[in-house]
Design a protein around this motif. Structure first.
Motif, mmCIF file in Angstrom:
data_model
loop_
_atom_site.group_PDB
_atom_site.id
_atom_site.type_symbol
_atom_site.label_atom_id
_atom_site.label_comp_id
_atom_site.label_asym_id
_atom_site.label_seq_id
_atom_site.Cartn_x
_atom_site.Cartn_y
_atom_site.Cartn_z
ATOM 1 N N LEU A 271 0.890 -1.154 0.000
ATOM 2 C CA LEU A 271 0.000 0.000 0.000
ATOM 3 C C LEU A 271 0.924 1.198 0.000
ATOM 4 C CD1 LEU A 271 -2.639 -1.100 2.650
ATOM 5 C CD2 LEU A 271 -2.849 -1.115 0.165
ATOM 6 N N ALA A 272 1.009 1.858 -1.138
ATOM 7 C CA ALA A 272 2.135 2.761 -1.321
ATOM 8 C C ALA A 272 1.698 4.081 -1.926
ATOM 9 C CB ALA A 272 3.157 2.101 -2.238
ATOM 10 N N LYS A 273 2.662 4.983 -1.944
ATOM 11 C CA LYS A 273 2.505 6.221 -2.689
ATOM 12 C C LYS A 273 2.728 5.867 -4.159
ATOM 13 C CE LYS A 273 2.899 10.903 -2.608
ATOM 14 N NZ LYS A 273 2.011 11.852 -1.954
ATOM 15 N N LYS A 274 2.046 6.556 -5.052
ATOM 16 C CA LYS A 274 2.192 6.234 -6.473
ATOM 17 C C LYS A 274 3.669 6.251 -6.905
ATOM 18 C CE LYS A 274 -2.125 8.042 -8.218
ATOM 19 N NZ LYS A 274 -2.483 8.179 -9.631
ATOM 20 N N THR A 275 4.085 5.233 -7.616
ATOM 21 C CA THR A 275 5.451 5.180 -8.139
ATOM 22 C C THR A 275 5.368 5.070 -9.651
ATOM 23 O OG1 THR A 275 6.191 4.002 -6.201
ATOM 24 C CG2 THR A 275 7.624 3.897 -8.103
ATOM 25 N N PRO A 276 5.689 6.121 -10.381
ATOM 26 C CA PRO A 276 5.466 6.058 -11.822
ATOM 27 C C PRO A 276 6.499 5.207 -12.523
ATOM 28 C CG PRO A 276 6.501 8.126 -11.242
ATOM 29 C CD PRO A 276 6.348 7.367 -9.963
ATOM 30 N N GLU A 277 6.058 4.243 -13.310
ATOM 31 C CA GLU A 277 6.958 3.476 -14.189
ATOM 32 C C GLU A 277 6.381 3.507 -15.587
ATOM 33 O OE1 GLU A 277 9.818 2.126 -13.618
ATOM 34 O OE2 GLU A 277 9.963 1.719 -11.480
ATOM 35 N N GLN B 31 4.087 0.141 -8.753
ATOM 36 C CA GLN B 31 4.522 -0.324 -10.082
ATOM 37 C C GLN B 31 5.922 -0.907 -9.979
ATOM 38 O OE1 GLN B 31 3.765 2.246 -13.440
ATOM 39 N NE2 GLN B 31 2.034 3.198 -12.425
ATOM 40 N N SER B 32 6.645 -0.497 -8.948
ATOM 41 C CA SER B 32 7.933 -1.093 -8.590
ATOM 42 C C SER B 32 8.312 -0.456 -7.261
ATOM 43 C CB SER B 32 9.004 -0.792 -9.642
ATOM 44 O OG SER B 32 9.549 0.489 -9.399
ATOM 45 N N PRO B 33 9.286 -1.011 -6.568
ATOM 46 C CA PRO B 33 9.689 -0.377 -5.294
ATOM 47 C C PRO B 33 10.626 0.813 -5.513
ATOM 48 C CG PRO B 33 10.181 -2.736 -5.322
ATOM 49 C CD PRO B 33 9.925 -2.315 -6.729
ATOM 50 N N GLN B 34 10.666 1.363 -6.714
ATOM 51 C CA GLN B 34 11.679 2.351 -7.094
ATOM 52 C C GLN B 34 11.941 3.425 -6.041
ATOM 53 O OE1 GLN B 34 13.653 2.117 -9.713
ATOM 54 N NE2 GLN B 34 14.755 3.952 -9.097
ATOM 55 N N LEU B 35 10.889 4.143 -5.647
ATOM 56 C CA LEU B 35 11.126 5.272 -4.747
ATOM 57 C C LEU B 35 11.565 4.796 -3.376
ATOM 58 C CD1 LEU B 35 8.227 7.637 -5.797
ATOM 59 C CD2 LEU B 35 10.584 7.549 -6.567
ATOM 60 N N TYR B 36 10.971 3.682 -2.935
ATOM 61 C CA TYR B 36 11.337 3.180 -1.609
ATOM 62 C C TYR B 36 12.784 2.687 -1.582
ATOM 63 C CZ TYR B 36 6.424 3.696 -0.555
ATOM 64 O OH TYR B 36 5.178 4.224 -0.362
ATOM 65 N N PHE C 205 6.022 13.997 -5.274
ATOM 66 C CA PHE C 205 7.324 13.406 -4.919
ATOM 67 C C PHE C 205 8.056 14.210 -3.862
ATOM 68 C CE2 PHE C 205 6.481 12.696 -9.467
ATOM 69 C CZ PHE C 205 6.244 11.341 -9.410
ATOM 70 N N GLY C 206 7.291 15.062 -3.143
ATOM 71 C CA GLY C 206 7.919 15.926 -2.147
ATOM 72 C C GLY C 206 8.784 15.144 -1.172
ATOM 73 N N LEU D 153 10.483 12.467 -1.602
ATOM 74 C CA LEU D 153 11.761 12.048 -2.177
ATOM 75 C C LEU D 153 12.705 13.253 -2.304
ATOM 76 C CD1 LEU D 153 13.288 9.651 -3.671
ATOM 77 C CD2 LEU D 153 12.509 10.717 -5.780
ATOM 78 N N LEU D 154 12.138 14.357 -2.799
ATOM 79 C CA LEU D 154 12.954 15.563 -2.970
ATOM 80 C C LEU D 154 13.492 16.023 -1.620
ATOM 81 C CD1 LEU D 154 10.614 17.347 -5.546
ATOM 82 C CD2 LEU D 154 12.827 16.258 -6.008
ATOM 83 N N LYS D 155 12.637 15.905 -0.593
ATOM 84 C CA LYS D 155 13.062 16.301 0.755
ATOM 85 C C LYS D 155 14.195 15.384 1.230
ATOM 86 C CE LYS D 155 10.613 16.314 5.038
ATOM 87 N NZ LYS D 155 9.242 16.359 5.549
ATOM 88 N N ALA D 156 14.009 14.094 0.991
ATOM 89 C CA ALA D 156 15.037 13.137 1.437
ATOM 90 C C ALA D 156 16.389 13.446 0.775
ATOM 91 C CB ALA D 156 14.601 11.710 1.103
#
Ligand code: ASP
Length: 575
Positions: free
Chosen positions: A148-154, A175-180, A493-494, A496-499
């Motif tokens: 159960l995730a935040k949208k991950t665009p692939e 769509q993949s674990p990309q952002l995580y 994607f805030g 990710l950008l913050k991280a």
């Protein structure tokens, strides 16, 4: 104990092939030994589940079956327990199976009993276990990321899951674990992997499923060479464990441009030659108008040497031309090679110098046929690339037991959407542009190449990955190119950008597709049977009937009202 695979009645004796996961054993019921037992055996049908006790005995002379591992023994039955009866199965569990795909999927539990399906399941298990062992030994840690995730665009549509406790909000299935996985690198995890389910609501093809599995991994402080070395070792151990094959590493590397030029594809099958040959400069001034005007208009002229195919009839050539037109070519020009010259087709329009250049570049010899396409570069690549694969199959140029891995590197970072004209990420928007191209990001996105790579095998894309962007400013610039405004970027994607602003390390990774790997390892045509419970091309699970209608109470609880009751979904006739 096992299933009644088959019953034969022979001169008053009953023979049963008793089957389980490990094979079959012949059981004999003799009327002279025990009348009642024999009668009971007479009632057994296919797929009954039974327990038999008796003596293992050598088969009489002439009854030995050398094709079966248990072929020189049989069990003389003394006791029989019927553990469960079975309805008559809708298809016979024999290899090769003769049932339609629909029937096999509806009765998947029967289909799975087939030795062929058991072999696929076993191969998948071995590949997964080998992956875990290899990556662990390489210092990777297996970490689960949310479903159960935040949208991950692939690049596909998301499956969304409405939240009951947060009315009006949705999770997306990843769509993949990309952002995580990138956040895990920011989290200091250094070497992560996961055998991850990826869920994409996309139109399906024979090597696509709405849920597929990736061997997802990511590493900090690395360059392409580090990622490639891990992936090469991984493929080596999987091929060794499942097939006993020894793959040669390192795999060759092929820049995207060369792949398109020589093979007309970014996932080339390099098991055979028959490379595309560029003739543009050699026929620039040609008498043959089609060539000349195409080149004047900015196009290219390229050819394939269909070796030994001068025997083709006019009809054979026409069939190829129809294919070429279907793929977008205006036509398919040809010439046969006769002795040291060209004959037939467009030969009469070609000068001696042109003929000599064609013959030399295409390494043509007597009995070959040259197929030419003149068009926009992308069209020529597509048509000759597809034609090359058709010829591969028609001329049996490859064996499914050969595996040729190649890294395709240096992709353009963006591709233009042919319909809308907008720039889109070629892979995904988290890939790092090449340092030297950063300056073109705003002015000429088409000139920006990315640090992204695919692993290709036998014409299939087995894995994609990249060295990632780890800085907020670059990430924002890339997002802008693909039309994501600063506000939008922040909303979506805030996190990710913050991280990235808290000491994100440089990192990169890859995600080999497990289903396709199993497909190649086992010689399957598609990925469907590499998955225990796959969906059809229309996203249906025929065994359990999902997706299914939803009860009104469930919708009410979620605060969802359906716009209208949709008609019955289209059936499977398009399969
Ligand atoms: N997440 C990417 C994909 O699914 C793979 C990667 O870049 O690691 O294609």
């Amino acid at each position: 104990m096992g299933w009644v695979h088959h019953r034969r009645d022979l001169g008053g004796l009953f023979f049963i092939d008793l089957r389980d996961k490990y094979g079959t054993t012949q059981v004999v019921f003799r009327p002279d030994d025990d009348q009642e037992l024999h009668a009971k055996a007479g009632e057994l049908g296919a797929e009954y589940v039974v327990a038999v006790r008796g003596e293992v005995s050598e088969r009489p002379d002439g009854m030995v079956n050398p094709d079966l591992p248990t072929g020189d023994v049989e069990l003389i039955a003394r006791e029989l327990i019927v553990l469960n009866a079975s309805l008559t199965p809708p298809f016979v569990l024999k290899e090769p199976v003769k049932a339609s795909d629909e029937l096999r999927l509806e009765y998947r539990y029967l289909d799975l009993r087939r030795p062929h399906m058991q072999r696929l399941i076993e191969a998948r298990h071995v590949a997964a276990q080998t992956t875990r062992a290899y990556l662990t030994e390489q210092g990777f840690t297996e970490i689960e990321t949310p479903l159960l995730a935040k949208k991950t665009p692939e690049g596909a549509r998301d499956f969304v899951v409405p939240s009951r406790v947060q009315p009006g909000k949705v999770y997306a299935l990843p769509q993949s674990p990309q952002l995580y996985k990138q956040i895990l690198m920011v989290g200091g995890c250094d070497r992560y992997f996961q055998i991850a389910r990826c869920l994409r609501d996309e139109d399906l093809r024979s090597d696509r499923q709405p849920e597929h599995t990736q061997i997802d991994f990511e590493m900090s402080f690395v360059t392409e060479d580090d990622v490639f070395a891990v992936a090469e070792g991984l493929m080596q151990s999987i091929w060794r464990a499942v097939r006993g094959d020894e793959l040669t590493v390192p795999f060759p590397r092929l820049p995207y441009r060369d792949a398109m030029l020589r093979y007309g594809s970014d996932k080339p099958d390099v098991r055979f030659g028959m490379e595309i040959v560029d003739l543009t400069d050699a026929v620039r001034e040609s008498e043959f108008r089609v060539f000349r005007s195409t080149i004047e208009g900015g196009g290219v002229v390229r050819c394939l040497n269909a070796s030994g195919c001068a025997v083709w009839s006019r009809k054979d050539i026409d069939t190829k031309e129809e294919l070429a037109k279907k793929w977008g070519a205006k036509g398919l020009a040809w010439s046969k090679v006769e002795g040291a010259g060209l004959a037939g087709g467009i030969s009469k329009f070609l000068s001696e110098v042109e003929v000599a250049a064609i013959i030399e570049r295409a390494a043509a010899t007597d009995g070959d046929i040259i197929l030419f396409v003149a068009d926009k570069e992308t069209t020529v690549a597509r048509v000759l690339g597809n034609l090359r694969v058709v010829l591969r199959d028609e001329l049996s140029l490859v064996s499914p037991d050969d595996f040729a891995f190649t890294w395709v590197t240096e992709f353009p970072l963006f591709a233009r959407n042919e319909e809308t004209g907008a720039w889109e990420a070629e892979h995904h928007m988290f890939s790092m542009p090449r340092e030297q191209d950063l300056k073109f990001l705003e002015t000429d996105p088409g000139r920006v190449f990315g640090r992204l790579y695919d692993l290709v095998c036998n014409g299939f894309e087995l894995a994609s990955g990249s060295i990632r962007i780890h800085r907020r400013d670059i990430q924002e610039r890339v997002m802008k190119v693909v039309g994501i405004s600063a506000a939008d970027a922040d909303r979506r994607f805030g996190f990710l950008l913050k991280a990235f602003e808290y000491g994100a390390p440089p990192h990169g990774g890859l995600a080999p597709g497990l289903d396709r790997i199993i497909m190649l390892l086992t010689g399957e045509d598609g990925i469907r049977d590499t998955i225990a419970f796959p969906k059809t091309y229309r996203g249906l699970s025929l065994m359990d009937g999902s997706p299914s209608d939803v009860e009104q109470e469930v919708l009410d609880e979620l605060g969802i009202a359906l716009a209208e009751k949709r008609g019955a979904a289209p059936g499977e006739s398009g399969e």
